[in-house]
Design an enzyme around this catalytic site. Structure first.
Site, PDB file in Angstrom:
ATOM      1  N   HIS A 154       0.837  -1.208   0.000  1.00  0.00           N
ATOM      2  CA  HIS A 154       0.000   0.000   0.000  1.00  0.00           C
ATOM      3  C   HIS A 154       0.874   1.261   0.000  1.00  0.00           C
ATOM      4  CE1 HIS A 154      -3.031  -2.723   2.248  1.00  0.00           C
ATOM      5  NE2 HIS A 154      -3.500  -2.549   1.043  1.00  0.00           N
TER       6      HIS A 154
ATOM      7  N   LYS B  39     -17.264  -6.892   6.062  1.00  0.00           N
ATOM      8  CA  LYS B  39     -15.889  -7.380   6.254  1.00  0.00           C
ATOM      9  C   LYS B  39     -15.527  -7.321   7.717  1.00  0.00           C
ATOM     10  CE  LYS B  39     -12.623  -6.955   2.428  1.00  0.00           C
ATOM     11  NZ  LYS B  39     -11.561  -6.147   1.855  1.00  0.00           N
TER      12      LYS B  39
ATOM     13  N   ARG C  62      -2.131  -6.401  -8.443  1.00  0.00           N
ATOM     14  CA  ARG C  62      -1.012  -7.266  -8.102  1.00  0.00           C
ATOM     15  C   ARG C  62      -0.820  -8.353  -9.143  1.00  0.00           C
ATOM     16  NH1 ARG C  62      -3.340  -7.948  -2.219  1.00  0.00           N
ATOM     17  NH2 ARG C  62      -5.158  -7.568  -3.507  1.00  0.00           N
TER      18      ARG C  62
ATOM     19  N   SER D 254      -2.932  -7.938   2.946  1.00  0.00           N
ATOM     20  CA  SER D 254      -3.131  -7.739   4.383  1.00  0.00           C
ATOM     21  C   SER D 254      -3.539  -9.054   5.048  1.00  0.00           C
ATOM     22  CB  SER D 254      -4.222  -6.696   4.624  1.00  0.00           C
ATOM     23  OG  SER D 254      -3.871  -5.475   4.060  1.00  0.00           O
TER      24      SER D 254
HETATM   25  P1  ADP Z   1      -9.879  -3.622  -0.402  1.00  0.00           P
HETATM   26  O1  ADP Z   1     -10.494  -4.353   0.727  1.00  0.00           O
HETATM   27  O2  ADP Z   1     -10.669  -2.429  -0.860  1.00  0.00           O
HETATM   28  O3  ADP Z   1      -9.390  -4.469  -1.554  1.00  0.00           O
HETATM   29  P2  ADP Z   1      -7.157  -3.402   0.489  1.00  0.00           P
HETATM   30  O4  ADP Z   1      -6.727  -2.615   1.674  1.00  0.00           O
HETATM   31  O5  ADP Z   1      -7.012  -4.867   0.568  1.00  0.00           O
HETATM   32  O6  ADP Z   1      -8.635  -2.918   0.247  1.00  0.00           O
HETATM   33  O7  ADP Z   1      -6.414  -2.898  -0.813  1.00  0.00           O
HETATM   34  C1  ADP Z   1      -6.522  -1.576  -1.266  1.00  0.00           C
HETATM   35  C2  ADP Z   1      -5.836  -1.455  -2.610  1.00  0.00           C
HETATM   36  O8  ADP Z   1      -4.452  -1.728  -2.470  1.00  0.00           O
HETATM   37  C3  ADP Z   1      -6.326  -2.405  -3.696  1.00  0.00           C
HETATM   38  O9  ADP Z   1      -6.309  -1.719  -4.927  1.00  0.00           O
HETATM   39  C4  ADP Z   1      -5.309  -3.504  -3.708  1.00  0.00           C
HETATM   40  O10 ADP Z   1      -5.200  -4.095  -4.991  1.00  0.00           O
HETATM   41  C5  ADP Z   1      -4.060  -2.739  -3.365  1.00  0.00           C
HETATM   42  N1  ADP Z   1      -3.076  -3.604  -2.696  1.00  0.00           N
HETATM   43  C6  ADP Z   1      -3.252  -4.399  -1.647  1.00  0.00           C
HETATM   44  N2  ADP Z   1      -2.122  -5.071  -1.324  1.00  0.00           N
HETATM   45  C7  ADP Z   1      -1.197  -4.660  -2.210  1.00  0.00           C
HETATM   46  C8  ADP Z   1       0.163  -4.997  -2.460  1.00  0.00           C
HETATM   47  N3  ADP Z   1       0.818  -5.893  -1.743  1.00  0.00           N
HETATM   48  N4  ADP Z   1       0.766  -4.365  -3.467  1.00  0.00           N
HETATM   49  C9  ADP Z   1       0.087  -3.475  -4.192  1.00  0.00           C
HETATM   50  N5  ADP Z   1      -1.167  -3.134  -4.066  1.00  0.00           N
HETATM   51  C10 ADP Z   1      -1.827  -3.717  -3.085  1.00  0.00           C
END
Ligand code: ADP
Length: 163
Positions: A18, A42, A91, A129
């Site tokens: 992130h 969630k 990703r 996450s």
């Molecule tokens: P959501 O529950 O809305 O998917 P996340 O917090 O899991 O929220 O992810 C938010 C954004 O960050 C999404 O666009 C996701 O693809 C991106 N993201 C999550 N993990 C990574 C990572 N390791 N590398 C790059 N982008 C990521």
């Protein structure tokens, strides 16, 4: 014209993936909101207030970034702050279908908003996450995935939950 973007997500908890996106994404906009979503469907490890505080700590040196809690549709929030772009990370191809659906829905709800996708640096591209939480649950080493103080918060939270 001021270019305003929004990076929406759960960030439960935020990871280096992130953070990489935020650093690179913040260069594309005059102002970038990080919108921490409240999604009742969630089950999160951290409350939305905790996620906001953790995010604020890690982005405090990036001047054009503001962290907000988003308790409404992101398309609605975008209208209110005059944002024209949503930033999301891709990703792997597995992210694509869901992201396409979300991007189309958001543009349908607010035609002034487009979604742009950024590829994560390769070293961050494989983890999520959820994976970080799972490793921490078994006391694994998460230092490659999250900043040190976030790691501490995760272990602390998990140990409190066990009590
Ligand atoms: P959501 O529950 O809305 O998917 P996340 O917090 O899991 O929220 O992810 C938010 C954004 O960050 C999404 O666009 C996701 O693809 C991106 N993201 C999550 N993990 C990574 C990572 N390791 N590398 C790059 N982008 C990521």
């Amino acid at each position: 014209m001021t270019k305003i973007g929004i990076y929406p997500g759960s960030f439960d908890p935020l990871t280096y993936g992130h953070l990489d996106l935020i650093k690179r994404g913040s260069r594309l906009f005059d102002k970038l909101y990080i919108a921490i979503s409240i999604n009742p469907a969630k089950k999160t490890l951290f409350t939305v207030e905790e996620r906001k505080a953790m995010m604020e700590e890690v982005v405090k040196d990036i001047p054009n970034v503001e962290v907000v809690i988003c308790d409404k549709l992101i398309s609605q929030f975008a209208k209110e702050v005059h944002a024209t772009c949503l930033l999301r990370g891709l990703r792997a191809v597995t992210d694509f279908e869901f992201e396409l659906q979300m991007a189309s829905t958001n543009t349908m709800l607010n035609p002034n908003v487009d979604t742009i996708f950024m590829m994560t640096k390769t070293e961050y591209s494989y983890f999520s996450s959820s994976m970080v939480k799972e490793i921490a649950q078994f006391n694994g080493d998460i230092s490659s995935f999250v900043p040190p103080f976030i790691a501490e918060k995760i272990y602390e939270k998990l140990s409190n939950k066990r009590k």
